[in-house]
Design a protein around this motif. Sequence first.
Motif, short mmCIF file in Angstrom:
data_model
loop_
_atom_site.label_atom_id
_atom_site.label_comp_id
_atom_site.label_asym_id
_atom_site.label_seq_id
_atom_site.Cartn_x
_atom_site.Cartn_y
_atom_site.Cartn_z
N ARG A 207 -4.01 5.22 3.92
CA ARG A 207 -3.92 5.82 5.26
C ARG A 207 -2.78 6.84 5.37
O ARG A 207 -2.56 7.39 6.45
CB ARG A 207 -3.75 4.72 6.31
CG ARG A 207 -4.96 3.79 6.41
CD ARG A 207 -4.82 2.83 7.56
NE ARG A 207 -6.00 1.97 7.69
CZ ARG A 207 -6.16 1.06 8.65
NH1 ARG A 207 -5.21 0.89 9.56
NH2 ARG A 207 -7.26 0.34 8.70
N ALA A 208 -2.08 7.05 4.28
CA ALA A 208 -1.01 8.06 4.30
C ALA A 208 -1.60 9.41 4.66
O ALA A 208 -2.70 9.76 4.22
CB ALA A 208 -0.33 8.12 2.93
N GLU B 166 -1.64 7.32 11.92
CA GLU B 166 -0.81 6.14 12.11
C GLU B 166 0.21 5.96 10.99
O GLU B 166 1.18 5.22 11.16
CB GLU B 166 -1.69 4.89 12.22
CG GLU B 166 -2.47 4.54 10.96
CD GLU B 166 -3.32 3.30 11.15
OE1 GLU B 166 -3.02 2.29 10.46
OE2 GLU B 166 -4.25 3.32 11.96
N ASP B 167 -0.01 6.63 9.85
CA ASP B 167 0.92 6.50 8.73
C ASP B 167 1.22 7.89 8.15
O ASP B 167 0.80 8.22 7.04
CB ASP B 167 0.33 5.59 7.65
CG ASP B 167 1.34 5.24 6.57
OD1 ASP B 167 2.55 5.47 6.78
OD2 ASP B 167 0.93 4.75 5.50
N ARG C 183 8.55 9.00 4.90
CA ARG C 183 8.49 7.55 4.68
C ARG C 183 7.90 7.27 3.30
O ARG C 183 7.39 8.16 2.63
CB ARG C 183 7.67 6.85 5.76
CG ARG C 183 6.23 7.31 5.83
CD ARG C 183 5.46 6.60 6.93
NE ARG C 183 5.89 7.03 8.25
CZ ARG C 183 5.48 6.47 9.39
NH1 ARG C 183 4.63 5.45 9.35
NH2 ARG C 183 5.89 6.91 10.54
N HIS C 184 8.00 6.02 2.87
CA HIS C 184 7.40 5.52 1.63
C HIS C 184 8.04 6.09 0.36
O HIS C 184 7.46 5.97 -0.72
CB HIS C 184 5.89 5.79 1.58
CG HIS C 184 5.10 5.11 2.65
ND1 HIS C 184 5.23 3.76 2.92
CD2 HIS C 184 4.17 5.60 3.52
CE1 HIS C 184 4.40 3.44 3.91
NE2 HIS C 184 3.76 4.53 4.29
N LEU D 109 2.89 10.39 6.09
CA LEU D 109 3.82 10.49 4.95
C LEU D 109 4.70 11.72 5.11
O LEU D 109 5.86 11.71 4.72
CB LEU D 109 3.02 10.58 3.65
CG LEU D 109 3.82 10.66 2.35
CD1 LEU D 109 4.37 9.28 2.01
CD2 LEU D 109 2.95 11.18 1.21
N LEU E 234 -1.71 3.81 -0.82
CA LEU E 234 -1.43 4.03 0.60
C LEU E 234 -2.55 4.89 1.19
O LEU E 234 -2.38 6.08 1.47
CB LEU E 234 -0.06 4.70 0.76
CG LEU E 234 1.13 3.90 0.23
CD1 LEU E 234 2.39 4.76 0.21
CD2 LEU E 234 1.35 2.64 1.09
N GLU F 8 6.02 14.62 7.85
CA GLU F 8 6.16 14.90 9.27
C GLU F 8 7.06 16.11 9.47
O GLU F 8 7.74 16.57 8.53
CB GLU F 8 6.76 13.68 9.97
CG GLU F 8 5.88 12.45 9.95
CD GLU F 8 6.48 11.32 10.76
OE1 GLU F 8 6.14 11.20 11.95
OE2 GLU F 8 7.29 10.55 10.20
N ARG G 24 -1.72 8.18 -2.00
CA ARG G 24 -3.06 7.60 -1.78
C ARG G 24 -3.66 7.05 -3.07
O ARG G 24 -4.17 5.92 -3.10
CB ARG G 24 -3.99 8.67 -1.21
CG ARG G 24 -3.68 9.06 0.22
CD ARG G 24 -4.69 10.10 0.70
NE ARG G 24 -4.44 10.52 2.08
CZ ARG G 24 -5.13 11.47 2.69
NH1 ARG G 24 -6.10 12.10 2.05
NH2 ARG G 24 -4.86 11.81 3.95
#
Length: 254
Positions: free
Chosen positions: A124-125, A135-136, A182-183, A138, A122, A140, A117
Amino acid sequence: MAHMTDSSVQLTGTARIAKIALVGDHSPNVVSHTRIPLLLDALAARDRLVLDAYWIPSADAEAEGAVRGFDAVWVVPGSPYRSEAGVLAAIRTAREEGIPFLGTCGGFQHALLEFARDVCGLTRAAHAENDPGAEDPLLEPLACSLEGHEDTVLLEPGSLAREVIGRESTVERYSCRYGLSRHADTLVAHGLRFSGRDPRDQVRTAELPGHPFFLASLFQPELSGDGSRPHPMIRGLARAAVAHAARRTAARAV
């Protein structure tokens, strides 16, 4: 902020002392929390590294400068934290102000979230544990939960993790269900280093080159052994903390 002391440890000779913030929501039901006092006693007795520890609840960490003035910040396991914002604020202060930092389990996850962030933009991470509908996300749920598991971690040559642990691989204990999803490339492009991976190439440690000591692990070094011998990562944090304390003392003397 609760001051944690233990007068049972008797020291002789010269001990090096530093002040550490333990950021998280202390609970007697979290095994790592009950281990930490034992590890701090062992550091004092074995290594003459005395960490004057203060527990800072995650909500208290939201206050401006809550961890400023400490010689180290350890974001401990025990997520979901009551205040995601407080934990992220503590990590950001440690990262930006060069305060030695260790993040384990939830601390690792939130170190990646703060970096995504605040450094990568990012905004919305999210952490799916805190925001399941993000929705995003990072972080999960892992394909296979690591709760109660042990696994090998392969450490990159030249990394802080490899230097501190002192070997090319290590077997570590986990108690987690979430990991980076992700990312990863974006985080690396902005300066974060993923220095430890499992045999399936999944990220297990992260660090920040150029920082005095910034290390985070998905595994929990505080669960290593029986608590009588501090894990090398915890000893590394303690050494970085006393070095930070020495620098602060020297700066005040100028």
